[in-house]
Design an enzyme around this catalytic site. Structure first.
Site, PDB file in Angstrom:
ATOM      1  N   GLN A 254       0.497   5.807  11.634  1.00  0.00           N
ATOM      2  CA  GLN A 254       0.642   6.379  10.293  1.00  0.00           C
ATOM      3  C   GLN A 254       2.080   6.821  10.063  1.00  0.00           C
ATOM      4  OE1 GLN A 254      -2.550   6.296  11.630  1.00  0.00           O
ATOM      5  NE2 GLN A 254      -2.607   4.980   9.851  1.00  0.00           N
ATOM      6  N   GLY A 255       2.639   6.409   8.929  1.00  0.00           N
ATOM      7  CA  GLY A 255       4.026   6.751   8.614  1.00  0.00           C
ATOM      8  C   GLY A 255       4.982   5.609   8.916  1.00  0.00           C
ATOM      9  N   ASP A 256       4.547   4.660   9.728  1.00  0.00           N
ATOM     10  CA  ASP A 256       5.368   3.474  10.016  1.00  0.00           C
ATOM     11  C   ASP A 256       5.160   2.371   8.986  1.00  0.00           C
ATOM     12  OD1 ASP A 256       6.619   4.311  12.445  1.00  0.00           O
ATOM     13  OD2 ASP A 256       4.717   3.979  13.494  1.00  0.00           O
TER      14      ASP A 256
ATOM     15  N   ASP B 257       0.035  -7.612   1.833  1.00  0.00           N
ATOM     16  CA  ASP B 257       0.472  -6.213   1.741  1.00  0.00           C
ATOM     17  C   ASP B 257       2.000  -6.144   1.759  1.00  0.00           C
ATOM     18  OD1 ASP B 257       0.516  -3.490   1.688  1.00  0.00           O
ATOM     19  OD2 ASP B 257      -0.264  -3.195   3.721  1.00  0.00           O
TER      20      ASP B 257
ATOM     21  N   HIS C  34       0.820  -1.220   0.000  1.00  0.00           N
ATOM     22  CA  HIS C  34       0.000   0.000   0.000  1.00  0.00           C
ATOM     23  C   HIS C  34       0.853   1.269   0.000  1.00  0.00           C
ATOM     24  CE1 HIS C  34       0.222   0.130   4.534  1.00  0.00           C
ATOM     25  NE2 HIS C  34       0.149   1.413   4.318  1.00  0.00           N
TER      26      HIS C  34
HETATM   27  N1  ARG Z   1      -1.418   2.392   7.235  1.00  0.00           N
HETATM   28  C1  ARG Z   1      -0.471   3.044   8.086  1.00  0.00           C
HETATM   29  C2  ARG Z   1       0.639   3.664   7.267  1.00  0.00           C
HETATM   30  O1  ARG Z   1       0.494   3.727   6.090  1.00  0.00           O
HETATM   31  C3  ARG Z   1       0.017   2.153   9.187  1.00  0.00           C
HETATM   32  C4  ARG Z   1      -1.009   1.990  10.203  1.00  0.00           C
HETATM   33  C5  ARG Z   1      -0.607   1.107  11.295  1.00  0.00           C
HETATM   34  N2  ARG Z   1      -1.616   1.255  12.289  1.00  0.00           N
HETATM   35  C6  ARG Z   1      -1.582   0.661  13.462  1.00  0.00           C
HETATM   36  N3  ARG Z   1      -2.515   0.946  14.303  1.00  0.00           N
HETATM   37  N4  ARG Z   1      -0.635  -0.172  13.783  1.00  0.00           N
HETATM   38  O2  ARG Z   1       1.579   4.224   7.780  1.00  0.00           O
END
Ligand code: ARG
Length: 279
Positions: free
Chosen positions: A225-227, A141, A93
């Site tokens: 987000q960002g990880d 993913d 993604h």
């Molecule tokens: N989709 C997020 C990204 O693109 C990562 C989200 C991870 N979320 C979590 N609650 N562990 O960075």
């Protein structure tokens, strides 16, 4: 509402959606602030709930960014792991909208993205898992980046068998709950069984290609987000093994909403095949 939020988070992580991602991350934090106070009173804080990575802790941890103006910190939008000298494993993604490998660069060699030691490497080829989003959204993913040059970085070994892990740790430059750090953060997260994860996210977990981690009872520790694209690892003696890839979650670090990760052991053979084709 929850469904919509997950969808937004996923879209926000796309390339060239930097602003969107920040706004969405902010919305997530704001939502957290409205939750009842954590019984332990330590919900606020940092990844979420972690601390600074130290030099040499995860040499294979890299940032994914866009080329161009600005510091690596300003251009980073996902994480990744070096798995061979010129190959990075990340999340599908993170790169699904990339039409030209020149839209991507990899940051390695420093845990502080504002440091002059950051090495910026261009990308020669992108392979997105053919079965990404199959059989359900966010299944498989994973994606591989072939770099234009070999990195002077120790690669991490991939898990070969799915396991009920005990101790897991995840790391990256994602939202800490108080913004995006310049120095990578890491945190220990409890393993969550497939059954518990399926109960937390009915009909949204493909246990074959996903694994989950988080403190179901208290929340407080998670990737965010960002990880995405970055590693979740388990110690094996003196080494670390890559067991998963940061993928998705509803909000971050909330009780009963664990982080969901791509299950590396399930793609191990497919990864080897792609790399063999590049050699
Ligand atoms: N989709 C997020 C990204 O693109 C990562 C989200 C991870 N979320 C979590 N609650 N562990 O960075």
């Amino acid at each position: 509402m929850d469904r919509k939020r997950k969808h937004l988070i996923r879209l926000g992580a796309g390339v060239a959606a930097g602003l969107g991602a920040a706004a969405i991350a902010w919305a997530g934090v704001a939502a957290n602030a409205e939750e009842p106070a954590d019984p332990k009173g330590d919900f606020e804080a940092q990844i979420i709930g972690g601390g600074d990575v130290v030099d040499g802790q995860y040499p294979w941890l890299v940032g994914l960014g866009s080329p161009g103006e600005g510091t690596p910190y300003e251009r980073q939008f996902c994480g990744g792991s070096v798995i061979a000298e010129d190959v990075v494993l990340t999340a599908a993604h993170c790169v699904e909208d990339v039409t030209d490998p020149e839209e991507l660069v990899v940051f390695s060699g420093a845990i502080d993205l504002e440091s002059e030691d950051v090495v910026e490497t261009s990308v020669a080829a992108v392979h997105v898992a053919e079965d990404y989003n199959d059989p359900i959204a966010m299944s498989n993913d994973w994606a591989l980046l072939k770099l234009d040059e070999a990195l002077d970085v120790e690669p991490i070994a991939l898990a070969t068998e799915p396991e009920e892990y005990d101790l897991l740790e995840t790391a990256g430059w994602g939202d800490t709950g108080e913004g995006f750090p310049t120095t990578a953060q890491w945190v220990e997260v409890p393993f969550v069984s497939d059954a518990d994860c399926e109960a937390a996210y009915p009909d949204e977990v493909d246990a074959q290609t996903m694994l989950c981690a988080g403190d179901l009872e208290n929340g407080g520790v998670d990737s965010c987000q960002g990880d995405s694209g970055g590693p979740i690892m388990t110690p094996a003696g003196d080494e670390q093994v890559l067991v998963g890839i940061v993928s998705w979650g509803y909000g971050c670090a909330e009780p009963n909403q664990p982080g969901v990760y791509g299950e590396v052991a399930d793609f191990n053979d497919a990864i080897d095949e792609v790399i063999a084709g590049w050699e």
